[in-house]
Design an enzyme around this catalytic site. Structure first.
Site, mmCIF file in Angstrom:
data_model
loop_
_atom_site.group_PDB
_atom_site.id
_atom_site.type_symbol
_atom_site.label_atom_id
_atom_site.label_comp_id
_atom_site.label_asym_id
_atom_site.label_seq_id
_atom_site.Cartn_x
_atom_site.Cartn_y
_atom_site.Cartn_z
ATOM 1 N N CYS A 164 0.845 -1.208 0.000
ATOM 2 C CA CYS A 164 0.000 0.000 0.000
ATOM 3 C C CYS A 164 0.876 1.252 0.000
ATOM 4 O O CYS A 164 0.584 2.227 -0.712
ATOM 5 C CB CYS A 164 -0.900 0.020 1.234
ATOM 6 S SG CYS A 164 -2.088 -1.319 1.307
ATOM 7 N N ASP A 220 25.208 -1.570 35.223
ATOM 8 C CA ASP A 220 25.917 -0.554 35.995
ATOM 9 C C ASP A 220 25.467 -0.701 37.451
ATOM 10 O O ASP A 220 24.282 -0.913 37.718
ATOM 11 C CB ASP A 220 25.567 0.829 35.459
ATOM 12 C CG ASP A 220 26.318 1.920 36.190
ATOM 13 O OD1 ASP A 220 27.551 1.878 36.196
ATOM 14 O OD2 ASP A 220 25.648 2.800 36.762
#
Length: 861
Positions: free
Chosen positions: A109, A524
């Site tokens: 489309c 971390d």
């Protein structure tokens, strides 16, 4: 050397990537070039002294693509930085129009719309996003009118809506247009269904002898079929317009040619039957075929439209959360104004039950706020003066005043909506195959249908024309490029929307695909595994002293200090003072410390650099000299700590900072402070290891402290004493070992590592820079969402693979059957009516399978 990422328009397949990388790499001055099909961009490292950005753009243009660059870019487009991102701005004399294109829901489309726009002079550029049904078009008003752009898109079979006004207005217009379209479709299905039943009954008098004789008349059948063919099925004729006007084709072209072939053949037999009569054999008519096929395909599209509406609910819900007005304090009076008029710095009043209009900081009052729409956390969060509040969350109890800090597109909710839309509009690498196949699909199917007709007409049994026609129609009707086009984007849309409602924001489809392949996670330490701020964890009393007294004296000494360790002690004391039901965790803190704390008067306070502090405290009966600090401070004042060394070393071995309290030359006890683990850290690490994922902890702490914390959380692999600028190198080290790495962080110094990782995951309470650098953001900072991200990715990829398998299998298996390959062996031919049923079912099954991702059970299973 300059390293820059540029947006590239026109990339439709994996081969485009190879072409762009090849031409850029061959350009003088270009050190390296890496094109990304999923994000439609290219990362180019080049020498500005040798080659300019405009030269790069011209090079890319020479092979048929458009590269967006800065001031020297190709005509009609330039960039202006806004919020750290690049935004398309039209050049002087150019205009940009944003459209919602209803019905544009597959790569094919999008190609149809793009091809239609290319027929117009004055279109400088277009950015087509079929997943969100959006188009951005840059055009010259002197060469082409806006109405012409609307006309060519409408001619291509789609409904354009201009996106003007606020988001909600656009959504309302879209909803109105959809409802109108759905109502029309429903009416056509009912009328077409009734007519098709009469046509079917009249077409087979040998089966249905009870039917009135006049229904068996071919002229009556022609009369009944004509409105079905040309009114009920009118939407398919846009495919013919595409074929003749724009020299391209789509699924509507296949349907219109197939049904018209059956209709006109049957009409010709009705009008001049003698021409088709062969001896005593009367020719068959196929009015029932064309009518029933049209109704069945429309019925499939109706169900598909209803299901797609459910798929995009996430965005609609998020947009619907935004309040329309705000009560601001102006000149001492409270005034209600539209949300669009709120500016940064306005003081806004929020009462119980109201939604907070924009992001801000509380300046007066406190309350419990329901932030579930952003974080996914069901429990209300207590907010007080100084606390940050998020726009569109719900104020549950108290009345408070806050100052607006972010408005409009800068609010958290706006960022969430934008990220979800971008994720839904992005392409996963797995979609490349489907896109490539879809681009060739319609022409190939049409060729197969024509070859099938010729083969049956030349070599088939009598009546050859009838056999040829039936198989020609069956091939055209059964082919379904929509199923292929929807397979990936529908699953991505549903999964990313559902994940957002659970507090997981996925930036792009590529991340959703890669996440399930992760085999190494780097976390971390500070702010990710831990709370991110020191907390008092232990109070150890020496020589029968009371822990409550130790806490009272230490808090009294620290009351003027701004040091983080001092704040940890004071906050714990304050939490007891407020009779908190959940004092800070610690191995040795017990009920004895839960008494109300009343601080002593502090005099002659002094900080001793690198060691601690001293001061005089006025207790109830006397004035005492007190010290709080490390071993060095105790030695300086002549106190021996050797008898307490065992307790001190035990605490230090757990990664805690120990402070000794001495009063009147006697050591009373020790207080330990640490950045404590989040409650869910241990469970999250265990879950990741259970999935055979290597877990690493990254920290700047010394190795001894780092390993103590890692041992507590259950992590075996530690990267300690890592400087902030070296974090990305640690990620690269694991990648060189062949690992697919996810980096999880929350700070500015984590941004390079988040970018370097295959998947960067930012904690929602972290910095904006970390969230911008990450691929995925966890809005409530809950580490248990990390295993959930992996599960969502696995489930989404399973659904995508299922969708692609059935879409490919369906087309590969049934198109040959429709062409009649089974007839010579088994005498089996596929009736075009059943072909229509199968085609409708293929798209519905893909959409329905994707919608299973809306439920928590299916999303994370």
């Amino acid at each position: 050397m300059k390293k820059e990422t540029y947006k590239i328009h026109g990339m439709h397949c994996a081969s485009c990537v190879a072409v762009i990388e090849r031409v850029l790499s061959k350009t003088a001055g270009v050190h390296s070039a890496s094109a990304n099909f999923a994000s439609e961009s290219a990362l180019v490292e080049f020498d500005e002294k040798i080659v300019s950005e405009s030269d790069l753009a011209k090079t890319v243009a020479s092979v048929g693509y458009h590269m967006e660059v800065g001031a020297g870019e190709m005509p009609a487009m330039r960039h202006a930085p806004q919020n750290g991102k690049k935004e398309i701005i039209p050049e002087k004399g150019m205009r940009i129009i944003s459209l919602k294109v209803l019905g544009m829901d597959s790569p094919h489309c999008a190609m149809m719309v793009e091809n239609a726009l290319k027929t117009l002079d004055g279109i400088a550029n277009s950015d087509i996003d079929f997943s969100n049904q959006r188009a951005k078009i840059v055009f010259s008003p002197k060469k082409v009118a806006k109405e012409e752009i609307f006309r060519v898109i409408t001619d291509a079979g789609y409904t354009p809506i201009e996106e003007t006004g606020d988001v909600e207005e656009v959504l309302d217009r879209e909803k109105t247009e959809r409802e109108k379209s759905t109502r029309t479709l429903k009416m056509k299905i009912i009328i077409g269904g009734i007519l098709s039943i009469f046509i079917f009954l009249g077409s087979f008098p040998e089966w249905f002898s009870f039917v009135p004789k006049f229904l068996n008349n071919n002229w009556i059948l022609l009369l009944l079929t004509t409105p079905v063919q040309f009114w009920i099925g009118s939407q398919f004729y846009g495919g013919l317009k595409l074929l003749f006007k724009y020299r391209t084709a789509d699924m509507n072209t296949l349907i219109s040619i197939g049904t018209l072939a059956a209709y006109f053949y049957s009409a010709a037999v009705t009008i001049v039957p003698s021409f088709f009569t062969n001896g005593d054999i009367m020719p068959a008519i196929y009015f029932d075929t064309s009518a029933i096929i049209i109704v069945l395909i429309l019925l499939g599209k109706y169900f598909e439209a209803l299901m797609k509406g459910r798929a995009s609910e996430a965005i609609k819900k998020l947009i619907g959360l935004q309040p329309k007005t705000a009560n601001i304090i102006k000149n001492g009076k409270e005034t209600e104004i539209p949300i669009s008029e709120v500016v940064v710095g306005d003081a806004i009043v929020v009462r119980p039950g109201e939604r907070i209009p924009v992001d801000g900081k509380i300046i007066d009052g406190d309350s419990e706020i329901d932030e579930s729409m952003v974080t996914g956390e069901s429990m209300p969060v207590h907010k007080k003066t100084g606390s940050l509040v998020i726009g569109s969350t719900i104020n549950k109890f108290g009345t408070f005043t806050f100052q607006a800090t972010k408005v409009g597109k800068d609010t958290v909710l706006s960022h969430i909506i934008k990220m979800v839309e971008e994720a839904q509009g992005s392409k996963a690498p797995i979609q490349r195959l489907a896109d490539t196949v879809s681009s060739y699909f319609v022409p190939v199917v049409f060729a197969i249908a024509v070859l099938s007709f010729i083969a049956w007409f030349v070599f088939g049994p009598q009546p050859t024309f009838t056999f040829a026609l039936v198989n020609f129609v069956a091939v055209l009707i059964i082919a379904c490029p929509c199923a292929l086009g929807l397979a990936t984007p529908m699953a991505i849309m549903v999964a990313s929307g559902s994940a957002a409602q659970r507090g997981i924001l996925v930036k792009d489809a590529t991340s959703l695909e890669i996440a399930n392949k992760i085999n190494a996670v780097i976390m971390d330490k500070t702010g990710t595994l831990t709370q991110g701020k020191p907390q008092l964890t232990d109070i150890v009393a020496f020589d029968n002293e009371q822990r409550a007294d130790i806490l009272n004296i230490a808090a009294s000494l620290e009351q003027r200090s701004e040091h983080p360790l001092a704040q940890a002690i004071l906050q714990h004391a304050a939490s007891l003072d407020q009779k908190s039901s959940h004092p800070l965790d610690g191995a040795i803190i017990d009920e004895a410390t839960k008494e109300k704390i009343e601080l002593y008067t502090l005099e002659d306070f002094g900080a001793i650099s690198g060691k601690g502090l001293r001061g005089f405290l006025k207790t109830q009966s006397r004035k005492v000299e007190a010290y709080l600090g490390n071993r060095a401070l105790m030695r300086d004042i002549g106190l021996d700590v050797s008898s307490h060394e065992r307790d001190i070393q035990k605490l230090e071995g757990e990664g805690k900072t120990v402070m000794l309290l001495a009063v009147d030359k006697k050591i009373m006890g020790a207080l330990a402070v640490a950045d404590v683990l989040k409650k869910e850290s241990i469970v999250a690490v265990r879950a990741l290891k259970k999935n055979n994922i290597d877990v690493w902890m990254l920290t700047g702490d010394n190795d001894r402290t780092a390993r103590a914390i890692a041992k507590e959380v259950g992590i075996d692999n530690v990267m300690s004493e890592v400087l902030p600028e070296k974090k990305s190198e640690k990620v690269r080290e694991l990648q060189k070992q062949g690992k697919i790495v996810a980096m999880i962080g929350d700070g500015i110094n984590d941004a390079p590592a988040l970018t370097q990782a295959n998947i960067g995951i930012a904690m929602g309470e972290g910095t904006d820079i970390a969230m911008e650098s990450a691929n995925i953001t966890l809005m409530r900072g809950d580490l248990m969402l990390i295993p959930e991200v992996i599960q969502i990715s696995k489930r989404t990829m399973n659904v995508i693979k299922q969708n692609l398998f059935w879409a490919f299998f369906y087309n590969v298996a049934f198109i040959p059957v429709a062409a009649g390959v089974l007839y010579p062996f088994f005498g089996i031919l596929l009736n075009p009516i059943f072909a229509g049923i199968a085609m409708a079912f293929s798209s519905i099954s893909v959409v329905g399978n994707s919608l299973r991702l809306k439920t928590k059970k299916d999303l994370t299973r």
